[in-house]
Design a protein around this motif. Structure first.
Motif, PDB file in Angstrom:
ATOM      1  N   UNK A 164       0.855  -1.187   0.000  1.00 29.90           N
ATOM      2  CA  UNK A 164       0.000   0.000   0.000  1.00 29.90           C
ATOM      3  C   UNK A 164       0.893   1.240   0.000  1.00 29.90           C
ATOM      4  N   UNK A 165       0.543   2.233  -0.790  1.00 33.54           N
ATOM      5  CA  UNK A 165       1.354   3.439  -0.895  1.00 33.54           C
ATOM      6  C   UNK A 165       2.417   3.306  -1.958  1.00 33.54           C
ATOM      7  N   UNK A 166       3.318   4.283  -2.008  1.00 31.28           N
ATOM      8  CA  UNK A 166       4.370   4.292  -3.022  1.00 31.28           C
ATOM      9  C   UNK A 166       5.350   3.147  -2.786  1.00 31.28           C
ATOM     10  N   UNK A 167       5.761   2.508  -3.871  1.00 30.97           N
ATOM     11  CA  UNK A 167       6.734   1.421  -3.791  1.00 30.97           C
ATOM     12  C   UNK A 167       8.132   1.965  -4.066  1.00 30.97           C
ATOM     13  N   UNK A 168       9.028   1.822  -3.096  1.00 33.56           N
ATOM     14  CA  UNK A 168      10.398   2.307  -3.281  1.00 33.56           C
ATOM     15  C   UNK A 168      11.106   1.438  -4.309  1.00 33.56           C
ATOM     16  N   UNK A 169      11.858   2.036  -5.225  1.00 31.08           N
ATOM     17  CA  UNK A 169      12.586   1.243  -6.225  1.00 31.08           C
ATOM     18  C   UNK A 169      13.702   0.448  -5.575  1.00 31.08           C
ATOM     19  N   UNK A 170      14.261  -0.533  -6.286  1.00 31.07           N
ATOM     20  CA  UNK A 170      15.410  -1.269  -5.735  1.00 31.07           C
ATOM     21  C   UNK A 170      16.608  -0.342  -5.543  1.00 31.07           C
ATOM     22  N   UNK A 171      17.327  -0.546  -4.457  1.00 31.85           N
ATOM     23  CA  UNK A 171      18.573   0.175  -4.184  1.00 31.85           C
ATOM     24  C   UNK A 171      19.654  -0.881  -3.989  1.00 31.85           C
ATOM     25  N   UNK A 172      20.559  -0.984  -4.949  1.00 31.69           N
ATOM     26  CA  UNK A 172      21.485  -2.112  -4.995  1.00 31.69           C
ATOM     27  C   UNK A 172      22.889  -1.722  -4.555  1.00 31.69           C
ATOM     28  N   UNK A 173      23.481  -2.602  -3.786  1.00 33.80           N
ATOM     29  CA  UNK A 173      24.894  -2.503  -3.423  1.00 33.80           C
ATOM     30  C   UNK A 173      25.615  -3.680  -4.068  1.00 33.80           C
ATOM     31  N   UNK A 174      26.689  -3.393  -4.824  1.00 38.37           N
ATOM     32  CA  UNK A 174      27.387  -4.394  -5.615  1.00 38.37           C
ATOM     33  C   UNK A 174      28.775  -4.657  -5.050  1.00 38.37           C
ATOM     34  N   UNK A 175      29.222  -5.907  -5.087  1.00 40.55           N
ATOM     35  CA  UNK A 175      30.591  -6.255  -4.709  1.00 40.55           C
ATOM     36  C   UNK A 175      31.095  -7.373  -5.617  1.00 40.55           C
ATOM     37  N   UNK A 176      32.346  -7.249  -6.051  1.00 39.76           N
ATOM     38  CA  UNK A 176      33.051  -8.326  -6.738  1.00 39.76           C
ATOM     39  C   UNK A 176      34.073  -8.898  -5.757  1.00 39.76           C
ATOM     40  N   UNK A 177      33.959 -10.184  -5.454  1.00 40.77           N
ATOM     41  CA  UNK A 177      34.779 -10.807  -4.420  1.00 40.77           C
ATOM     42  C   UNK A 177      35.604 -11.940  -5.020  1.00 40.77           C
ATOM     43  N   UNK A 178      36.901 -11.930  -4.750  1.00 41.65           N
ATOM     44  CA  UNK A 178      37.801 -12.945  -5.285  1.00 41.65           C
ATOM     45  C   UNK A 178      37.713 -14.228  -4.455  1.00 41.65           C
ATOM     46  N   UNK A 179      37.607 -15.362  -5.148  1.00 41.19           N
ATOM     47  CA  UNK A 179      37.672 -16.683  -4.526  1.00 41.19           C
ATOM     48  C   UNK A 179      38.693 -17.506  -5.312  1.00 41.19           C
ATOM     49  N   UNK A 180      39.985 -17.369  -4.923  1.00 40.65           N
ATOM     50  CA  UNK A 180      41.026 -18.029  -5.686  1.00 40.65           C
ATOM     51  C   UNK A 180      41.105 -17.436  -7.073  1.00 40.65           C
ATOM     52  N   UNK A 181      40.935 -18.272  -8.093  1.00 40.38           N
ATOM     53  CA  UNK A 181      40.954 -17.812  -9.480  1.00 40.38           C
ATOM     54  C   UNK A 181      39.565 -17.454  -9.992  1.00 40.38           C
ATOM     55  N   UNK A 182      38.565 -17.548  -9.134  1.00 43.42           N
ATOM     56  CA  UNK A 182      37.200 -17.229  -9.529  1.00 43.42           C
ATOM     57  C   UNK A 182      36.740 -15.942  -8.855  1.00 43.42           C
ATOM     58  N   UNK A 213      28.276 -10.272  -5.607  1.00 47.38           N
ATOM     59  CA  UNK A 213      27.323 -10.205  -4.496  1.00 47.38           C
ATOM     60  C   UNK A 213      26.516  -8.924  -4.628  1.00 47.38           C
ATOM     61  N   UNK A 214      25.185  -9.052  -4.594  1.00 48.44           N
ATOM     62  CA  UNK A 214      24.296  -7.902  -4.765  1.00 48.44           C
ATOM     63  C   UNK A 214      23.291  -7.884  -3.616  1.00 48.44           C
ATOM     64  N   UNK A 215      23.233  -6.747  -2.916  1.00 46.50           N
ATOM     65  CA  UNK A 215      22.267  -6.548  -1.842  1.00 46.50           C
ATOM     66  C   UNK A 215      21.242  -5.517  -2.288  1.00 46.50           C
ATOM     67  N   UNK A 216      19.982  -5.742  -1.920  1.00 45.82           N
ATOM     68  CA  UNK A 216      18.885  -4.846  -2.298  1.00 45.82           C
ATOM     69  C   UNK A 216      18.312  -4.198  -1.044  1.00 45.82           C
ATOM     70  N   UNK A 217      18.567  -2.892  -0.872  1.00 43.52           N
ATOM     71  CA  UNK A 217      18.080  -2.151   0.288  1.00 43.52           C
ATOM     72  C   UNK A 217      16.826  -1.350  -0.043  1.00 43.52           C
ATOM     73  N   UNK A 218      16.241  -1.585  -1.219  1.00 46.33           N
ATOM     74  CA  UNK A 218      15.033  -0.874  -1.622  1.00 46.33           C
ATOM     75  C   UNK A 218      13.769  -1.622  -1.255  1.00 46.33           C
ATOM     76  N   UNK A 219      12.657  -1.190  -1.836  1.00 39.76           N
ATOM     77  CA  UNK A 219      11.360  -1.763  -1.487  1.00 39.76           C
ATOM     78  C   UNK A 219      10.767  -2.668  -2.536  1.00 39.76           C
TER      79      UNK A 219
END
Length: 248
Positions: free
Chosen positions: A149-167, A171-177
């Motif tokens: 109900x009411x206005x829907x907040x857009x997605x607010x994304x936090x991005x990270x590229x994390x090394x795991x050896x050779x890979x 990682x993406x977090x969504x702090x929006x609505x």
């Protein structure tokens, strides 16, 4: 010769093609649209199941509440939506409207965010007289979103590229609505070299959730730093990203 049934899964709204082996046949079951969003004022909506094949199709539709945690997507059987009809038979060339009915109130109150479900649409295998070999039966997983109900907040994304050896893990977090659908990812390093990461659908990040994906390109492709390009809910976006030495 006994017939063998294989299930082919189609998730989200972007589908990959299927390469058929000799002697195999595929279903003509199609779904449209491939996602639904119900406004807070909407109690119901619908989608079509269409049989574009030459044989009768039997299908079952089930509802799951959809959340995400450290283990990824979590689906739990739910009565938050009611489907009508849940079982159906489609003759060749036929189509059937599937009603999606919300049984409870939409998300409401301070900080309310979009709720999410998935419809599991399964073709049920049947024996067709005179046909032998492999038969592919389809499974669709259709996202259904319930706006608060009411206005829907857009997605607010936090991005990270994390090394795991050779890979590398994204990682993406969504702090929006509301949800973020991620697709068509590529990386352009500081030298202007483009690396395609995922040409189709990567996945979704629901409100308040964090999702991660191990990427196919090696860590060396991201070592110089650069810009990640992606389609987010169908719109092109770019994000400056550098490779971190370890997960956090």
């Amino acid at each position: 010769m006994k017939r063998t049934w294989l299930r082919y899964t189609l998730g989200g709204a972007l589908f990959a093609g299927l390469l058929m082996p000799v002697g195999a046949s595929a279903s003509g079951l199609q779904v449209a649209p491939t996602t639904l969003s119900l406004k807070a004022s909407q109690n119901a909506d619908g989608l079509w199941l269409i049989n574009t094949g030459d044989n009768v199709v039997h299908a079952q539709v089930r509802v799951y509440h959809w959340t995400q945690n450290d283990q990824g997507d979590q689906l739990i059987g739910s009565r938050g939506l009611v489907i009508s009809p849940p079982m159906l038979q489609l003759a060749a060339g036929d189509r059937q409207l599937i009603r999606v009915i919300r049984t409870g109130a939409p998300p409401n109150g301070t900080g309310a965010v979009e709720d999410a479900y998935r419809l599991a649409i399964d073709e049920l295998p049947i024996d067709v007289e005179g046909k032998q070999g492999l038969q592919f039966v389809l499974h669709y997983s259709v996202p259904i979103f319930i706006e608060p109900v009411g206005a829907t907040a857009p997605p607010q994304l936090q991005w990270n590229l994390l090394r795991h050896g050779e890979q590398v893990m994204l990682r993406v977090s969504n702090h929006g609505g509301s949800h973020a659908q991620l697709a068509a990812l590529s990386y352009i390093d500081t030298n202007g070299h483009r690396t395609d990461i995922n040409p189709g659908l990567l996945g979704y990040v629901l409100p308040g959730a964090t999702m991660q994906w191990m990427l196919k390109p090696p860590a060396a492709a991201f070592a110089a730093g650069g810009i990640l390009e992606a389609m987010i809910n169908g719109e092109k976006a770019a994000q400056d990203l550098s490779l971190a030495d370890r997960s956090r």
